[in-house]
Design a protein around this motif. Structure first.
Motif, PDB file in Angstrom:
ATOM      1  N   GLY A  14       0.841  -1.194   0.000  1.00  0.00           N
ATOM      2  CA  GLY A  14       0.000   0.000   0.000  1.00  0.00           C
ATOM      3  C   GLY A  14       0.873   1.239   0.000  1.00  0.00           C
ATOM      4  O   GLY A  14       2.078   1.172  -0.234  1.00  0.00           O
ATOM      5  N   THR A  15       0.263   2.373   0.290  1.00  0.00           N
ATOM      6  CA  THR A  15       0.994   3.637   0.398  1.00  0.00           C
ATOM      7  C   THR A  15       1.151   3.953   1.881  1.00  0.00           C
ATOM      8  O   THR A  15       0.166   3.971   2.619  1.00  0.00           O
ATOM      9  CB  THR A  15       0.234   4.767  -0.310  1.00  0.00           C
ATOM     10  OG1 THR A  15       0.098   4.413  -1.696  1.00  0.00           O
ATOM     11  CG2 THR A  15       0.984   6.079  -0.215  1.00  0.00           C
ATOM     12  N   ILE A  16       2.377   4.183   2.318  1.00  0.00           N
ATOM     13  CA  ILE A  16       2.637   4.465   3.721  1.00  0.00           C
ATOM     14  C   ILE A  16       2.008   5.802   4.102  1.00  0.00           C
ATOM     15  O   ILE A  16       2.346   6.837   3.533  1.00  0.00           O
ATOM     16  CB  ILE A  16       4.148   4.490   4.019  1.00  0.00           C
ATOM     17  CG1 ILE A  16       4.803   3.161   3.662  1.00  0.00           C
ATOM     18  CG2 ILE A  16       4.413   4.863   5.478  1.00  0.00           C
ATOM     19  CD1 ILE A  16       4.352   1.994   4.486  1.00  0.00           C
ATOM     20  N   ALA A  17       1.081   5.773   5.056  1.00  0.00           N
ATOM     21  CA  ALA A  17       0.438   6.990   5.548  1.00  0.00           C
ATOM     22  C   ALA A  17       1.267   7.593   6.686  1.00  0.00           C
ATOM     23  O   ALA A  17       1.489   8.805   6.729  1.00  0.00           O
ATOM     24  CB  ALA A  17      -0.974   6.703   6.032  1.00  0.00           C
ATOM     25  N   ARG A  18       1.724   6.725   7.587  1.00  0.00           N
ATOM     26  CA  ARG A  18       2.562   7.186   8.692  1.00  0.00           C
ATOM     27  C   ARG A  18       3.300   5.992   9.296  1.00  0.00           C
ATOM     28  O   ARG A  18       2.925   4.836   9.063  1.00  0.00           O
ATOM     29  CB  ARG A  18       1.744   7.919   9.744  1.00  0.00           C
ATOM     30  CG  ARG A  18       0.736   7.104  10.472  1.00  0.00           C
ATOM     31  CD  ARG A  18      -0.135   7.956  11.412  1.00  0.00           C
ATOM     32  NE  ARG A  18      -1.078   7.122  12.117  1.00  0.00           N
ATOM     33  CZ  ARG A  18      -2.215   6.681  11.623  1.00  0.00           C
ATOM     34  NH1 ARG A  18      -2.569   6.990  10.386  1.00  0.00           N
ATOM     35  NH2 ARG A  18      -3.014   5.922  12.339  1.00  0.00           N
ATOM     36  N   ILE A  44       4.459   0.784  -1.449  1.00  0.00           N
ATOM     37  CA  ILE A  44       5.048  -0.516  -1.140  1.00  0.00           C
ATOM     38  C   ILE A  44       4.325  -1.567  -1.972  1.00  0.00           C
ATOM     39  O   ILE A  44       3.105  -1.711  -1.892  1.00  0.00           O
ATOM     40  CB  ILE A  44       4.904  -0.844   0.365  1.00  0.00           C
ATOM     41  CG1 ILE A  44       5.494   0.276   1.228  1.00  0.00           C
ATOM     42  CG2 ILE A  44       5.528  -2.200   0.676  1.00  0.00           C
ATOM     43  CD1 ILE A  44       6.954   0.553   1.031  1.00  0.00           C
ATOM     44  N   GLU A  45       5.086  -2.279  -2.788  1.00  0.00           N
ATOM     45  CA  GLU A  45       4.528  -3.303  -3.666  1.00  0.00           C
ATOM     46  C   GLU A  45       4.793  -4.699  -3.134  1.00  0.00           C
ATOM     47  O   GLU A  45       4.296  -5.664  -3.678  1.00  0.00           O
ATOM     48  CB  GLU A  45       5.133  -3.174  -5.076  1.00  0.00           C
ATOM     49  CG  GLU A  45       4.886  -1.839  -5.741  1.00  0.00           C
ATOM     50  CD  GLU A  45       3.418  -1.591  -6.072  1.00  0.00           C
ATOM     51  OE1 GLU A  45       2.636  -2.574  -6.123  1.00  0.00           O
ATOM     52  OE2 GLU A  45       3.052  -0.432  -6.262  1.00  0.00           O
ATOM     53  N   GLY A  46       5.605  -4.803  -2.111  1.00  0.00           N
ATOM     54  CA  GLY A  46       6.001  -6.103  -1.573  1.00  0.00           C
ATOM     55  C   GLY A  46       7.510  -6.203  -1.588  1.00  0.00           C
ATOM     56  O   GLY A  46       8.188  -5.442  -2.275  1.00  0.00           O
ATOM     57  N   VAL A  47       8.033  -7.118  -0.821  1.00  0.00           N
ATOM     58  CA  VAL A  47       9.482  -7.281  -0.737  1.00  0.00           C
ATOM     59  C   VAL A  47       9.933  -8.242  -1.826  1.00  0.00           C
ATOM     60  O   VAL A  47       9.572  -9.412  -1.821  1.00  0.00           O
ATOM     61  CB  VAL A  47       9.897  -7.804   0.647  1.00  0.00           C
ATOM     62  CG1 VAL A  47      11.396  -8.023   0.703  1.00  0.00           C
ATOM     63  CG2 VAL A  47       9.464  -6.821   1.725  1.00  0.00           C
ATOM     64  N   PHE A  80       3.850   0.324  10.595  1.00  0.00           N
ATOM     65  CA  PHE A  80       3.674   1.020   9.327  1.00  0.00           C
ATOM     66  C   PHE A  80       2.182   1.058   9.035  1.00  0.00           C
ATOM     67  O   PHE A  80       1.563   0.012   8.857  1.00  0.00           O
ATOM     68  CB  PHE A  80       4.417   0.301   8.197  1.00  0.00           C
ATOM     69  CG  PHE A  80       5.905   0.289   8.371  1.00  0.00           C
ATOM     70  CD1 PHE A  80       6.670   1.346   7.910  1.00  0.00           C
ATOM     71  CD2 PHE A  80       6.527  -0.760   9.019  1.00  0.00           C
ATOM     72  CE1 PHE A  80       8.044   1.350   8.089  1.00  0.00           C
ATOM     73  CE2 PHE A  80       7.902  -0.769   9.202  1.00  0.00           C
ATOM     74  CZ  PHE A  80       8.668   0.290   8.730  1.00  0.00           C
ATOM     75  N   VAL A  81       1.622   2.258   9.018  1.00  0.00           N
ATOM     76  CA  VAL A  81       0.207   2.419   8.706  1.00  0.00           C
ATOM     77  C   VAL A  81       0.114   2.743   7.232  1.00  0.00           C
ATOM     78  O   VAL A  81       0.700   3.723   6.763  1.00  0.00           O
ATOM     79  CB  VAL A  81      -0.423   3.548   9.559  1.00  0.00           C
ATOM     80  CG1 VAL A  81      -1.882   3.726   9.210  1.00  0.00           C
ATOM     81  CG2 VAL A  81      -0.242   3.239  11.038  1.00  0.00           C
ATOM     82  N   SER A  82      -0.598   1.894   6.488  1.00  0.00           N
ATOM     83  CA  SER A  82      -0.675   2.087   5.045  1.00  0.00           C
ATOM     84  C   SER A  82      -2.115   2.179   4.591  1.00  0.00           C
ATOM     85  O   SER A  82      -3.042   1.745   5.282  1.00  0.00           O
ATOM     86  CB  SER A  82       0.046   0.976   4.289  1.00  0.00           C
ATOM     87  OG  SER A  82      -0.618  -0.241   4.475  1.00  0.00           O
ATOM     88  N   GLU A  83      -2.283   2.729   3.422  1.00  0.00           N
ATOM     89  CA  GLU A  83      -3.579   2.830   2.767  1.00  0.00           C
ATOM     90  C   GLU A  83      -3.479   2.098   1.437  1.00  0.00           C
ATOM     91  O   GLU A  83      -2.400   2.026   0.860  1.00  0.00           O
ATOM     92  CB  GLU A  83      -3.923   4.299   2.525  1.00  0.00           C
ATOM     93  CG  GLU A  83      -3.996   5.110   3.809  1.00  0.00           C
ATOM     94  CD  GLU A  83      -4.101   6.607   3.576  1.00  0.00           C
ATOM     95  OE1 GLU A  83      -3.894   7.059   2.433  1.00  0.00           O
ATOM     96  OE2 GLU A  83      -4.381   7.307   4.559  1.00  0.00           O
ATOM     97  N   PRO A  84      -4.579   1.550   0.959  1.00  0.00           N
ATOM     98  CA  PRO A  84      -4.535   0.854  -0.335  1.00  0.00           C
ATOM     99  C   PRO A  84      -4.083   1.813  -1.440  1.00  0.00           C
ATOM    100  O   PRO A  84      -4.328   3.021  -1.372  1.00  0.00           O
ATOM    101  CB  PRO A  84      -5.979   0.423  -0.572  1.00  0.00           C
ATOM    102  CG  PRO A  84      -6.654   0.542   0.750  1.00  0.00           C
ATOM    103  CD  PRO A  84      -5.909   1.564   1.547  1.00  0.00           C
ATOM    104  N   HIS A  85      -3.406   1.267  -2.430  1.00  0.00           N
ATOM    105  CA  HIS A  85      -3.035   2.077  -3.593  1.00  0.00           C
ATOM    106  C   HIS A  85      -4.305   2.600  -4.246  1.00  0.00           C
ATOM    107  O   HIS A  85      -5.296   1.869  -4.344  1.00  0.00           O
ATOM    108  CB  HIS A  85      -2.245   1.257  -4.613  1.00  0.00           C
ATOM    109  CG  HIS A  85      -0.903   0.810  -4.131  1.00  0.00           C
ATOM    110  ND1 HIS A  85       0.027   1.662  -3.578  1.00  0.00           N
ATOM    111  CD2 HIS A  85      -0.339  -0.426  -4.110  1.00  0.00           C
ATOM    112  CE1 HIS A  85       1.115   0.976  -3.264  1.00  0.00           C
ATOM    113  NE2 HIS A  85       0.907  -0.290  -3.556  1.00  0.00           N
ATOM    114  N   PRO A  86      -4.266   3.841  -4.729  1.00  0.00           N
ATOM    115  CA  PRO A  86      -5.455   4.383  -5.427  1.00  0.00           C
ATOM    116  C   PRO A  86      -5.737   3.635  -6.715  1.00  0.00           C
ATOM    117  O   PRO A  86      -4.927   3.029  -7.317  1.00  0.00           O
ATOM    118  CB  PRO A  86      -5.093   5.830  -5.709  1.00  0.00           C
ATOM    119  CG  PRO A  86      -3.667   6.013  -5.329  1.00  0.00           C
ATOM    120  CD  PRO A  86      -3.201   4.767  -4.667  1.00  0.00           C
TER     121      PRO A  86
END
Length: 86
Positions: A14-18, A44-47, A80-86
């Motif tokens: 996802g996209t790191i929010a904070r 973040i697409e994965g490791v 890591f707080v993330s949000e889904p990719h748009p």
């Protein structure tokens, strides 16, 4: 002899929010390094490789087991707080 341990940080897809808990991780007894390789806004697409890890923690203690415990405690404090990719 002293023990040393290194553990990696992984962020969710996802996209790191904070990023929370970094100072708390640095406050763990024996922790010598908490290094972040991502910042808020990062996608973040994965490791897929070593450089794709979100960060690293290193700890030193009187024994290996104590160093591992300190490093793992520090890792558990970083969120890591993330949000889904748009």
């Amino acid at each position: 002899d002293r023990g040393v341990a290194q553990r990696y940080l992984f962020a969710p897809t996802g996209t790191i929010a904070r990023i929370e808990g970094v100072e708390q991780a640095r406050a763990v007894a024996g922790v010598r390094l908490v290094e972040l390789r991502v910042r808020p806004g990062a996608r973040i697409e994965g490791v897929t490789s070593h450089p794709a890890r979100a960060g690293v923690v290193m700890a030193v203690a009187d024994s290996r087991d104590e160093a591992v415990a300190a490093a793992e405690e520090a890792v558990s404090r970083v969120v890591f707080v993330s949000e889904p990719h748009p």
